[in-house]
Design a protein around this motif. Structure first.
Motif, short mmCIF file in Angstrom:
data_model
loop_
_atom_site.label_atom_id
_atom_site.label_comp_id
_atom_site.label_asym_id
_atom_site.label_seq_id
_atom_site.Cartn_x
_atom_site.Cartn_y
_atom_site.Cartn_z
N GLN A 176 -25.44 -11.30 1.49
CA GLN A 176 -26.83 -11.54 1.09
C GLN A 176 -27.46 -10.28 0.51
O GLN A 176 -28.19 -10.33 -0.48
CB GLN A 176 -27.63 -12.05 2.30
N TYR A 177 -27.14 -9.13 1.11
CA TYR A 177 -27.64 -7.85 0.61
C TYR A 177 -27.08 -7.57 -0.79
O TYR A 177 -27.80 -7.13 -1.69
CB TYR A 177 -27.25 -6.73 1.58
N ILE B 271 -20.55 -16.96 -0.02
CA ILE B 271 -20.63 -16.60 1.40
C ILE B 271 -22.08 -16.44 1.85
O ILE B 271 -22.45 -16.86 2.95
CB ILE B 271 -19.81 -15.32 1.67
N ALA B 272 -22.92 -15.86 0.99
CA ALA B 272 -24.32 -15.63 1.35
C ALA B 272 -25.06 -16.93 1.64
O ALA B 272 -25.95 -16.97 2.50
CB ALA B 272 -25.02 -14.87 0.23
N THR B 273 -24.69 -18.01 0.94
CA THR B 273 -25.41 -19.27 1.08
C THR B 273 -24.65 -20.30 1.93
O THR B 273 -25.11 -21.43 2.09
CB THR B 273 -25.69 -19.89 -0.31
N ASP C 103 -26.63 2.07 3.35
CA ASP C 103 -27.65 1.03 3.25
C ASP C 103 -27.07 -0.37 3.44
O ASP C 103 -27.81 -1.33 3.69
CB ASP C 103 -28.35 1.09 1.88
N LEU C 104 -25.74 -0.50 3.33
CA LEU C 104 -25.12 -1.82 3.48
C LEU C 104 -25.19 -2.29 4.94
O LEU C 104 -24.93 -1.50 5.84
CB LEU C 104 -23.65 -1.77 3.06
N PRO C 105 -25.54 -3.55 5.17
CA PRO C 105 -25.55 -4.06 6.55
C PRO C 105 -24.17 -3.90 7.20
O PRO C 105 -23.14 -4.20 6.61
CB PRO C 105 -25.87 -5.55 6.36
N GLY C 106 -24.18 -3.36 8.43
CA GLY C 106 -22.94 -3.19 9.17
C GLY C 106 -22.21 -1.89 8.90
O GLY C 106 -21.17 -1.63 9.51
#
Length: 199
Positions: A94-95, A60-62, A123-126
């Motif tokens: 990505q994180y 998913i990150a890429t 700290d996780l995005p979202g």
């Protein structure tokens, strides 16, 4: 992690949530501005559209951002705002790749205190403070991650049988109680707003 959750209210989607740490995180991320069942069935829909039986943070990150957004927007859409949520899911993955080698469970495995786990979740995005506390409560109440002081770190969501959030939903009866609580909170907020006070 291999438990039975009842958040999507669909057997296949709930089965994925119970065995895939990343699916559980993505479901929690999607749980805003849409009904809970819609949000938590999202990870299963994404996996199906990717042609897999699980979610992979590296994949998913890429993934091409436009293609991933289109994947979420395909009807029935995974979220009311598929474009922005696709971006958030990719940022989350990505994180996880950068900080946890793509292993979502590493966010909570081996963590010794509830405060440390809450910090990691925030700290996780979202994941804002409230979402982080709710997910911490879900981890403690249903997913077996219970570092010292986890209930206190989860705030009111960590209280036993508080029926304030998804952390307490184990079936139709508890779902109804959580819905009732949320309606009460909305009504109180609306009443306070109309009287010029803040809740």
């Amino acid at each position: 992690m291999n438990v039975t959750l009842h958040l999507a209210q669909q057997p296949e989607a709930d089965e994925l949530l119970g065995r895939s740490p990343l699916a559980a995180l993505v479901g929690m991320l999607l749980d805003q501005q849409i009904p809970m069942e819609w949000a938590f069935s999202g990870p299963y829909a994404i996996a199906q559209r990717l042609g897999t039986d699980d979610l992979d943070a590296h994949e998913i990150a890429t993934y091409d951002p436009e293609a991933f957004a289109a994947l979420l927007a395909t009807r029935p859409a995974v979220h009311r705002y598929p474009g922005s949520m696709a971006k958030r899911i990719q940022q989350l993955c990505q994180y996880l790749v950068e900080h946890y080698t793509g292993n979502a469970a590493a966010v909570w495995e081996g963590v010794e205190t509830g405060d440390e786990l809450l910090r990691r979740l925030k700290d996780l995005p979202g994941f804002g403070p409230q979402k982080a506390q709710i997910f911490l409560a879900l981890l403690g109440k249903q997913l077996g991650a219970r570092p010292q002081g986890w209930r206190e770190a989860a705030g009111p969501y960590g209280e036993p049988k508080s029926f304030r959030s998804v952390a307490d939903i184990t079936g139709p009866e508890s779902l109804a109680k959580v819905r009732a609580h949320k309606q009460e909170m909305k009504a109180a907020a609306k009443a306070a707003k109309s009287s010029g006070k803040s809740v």
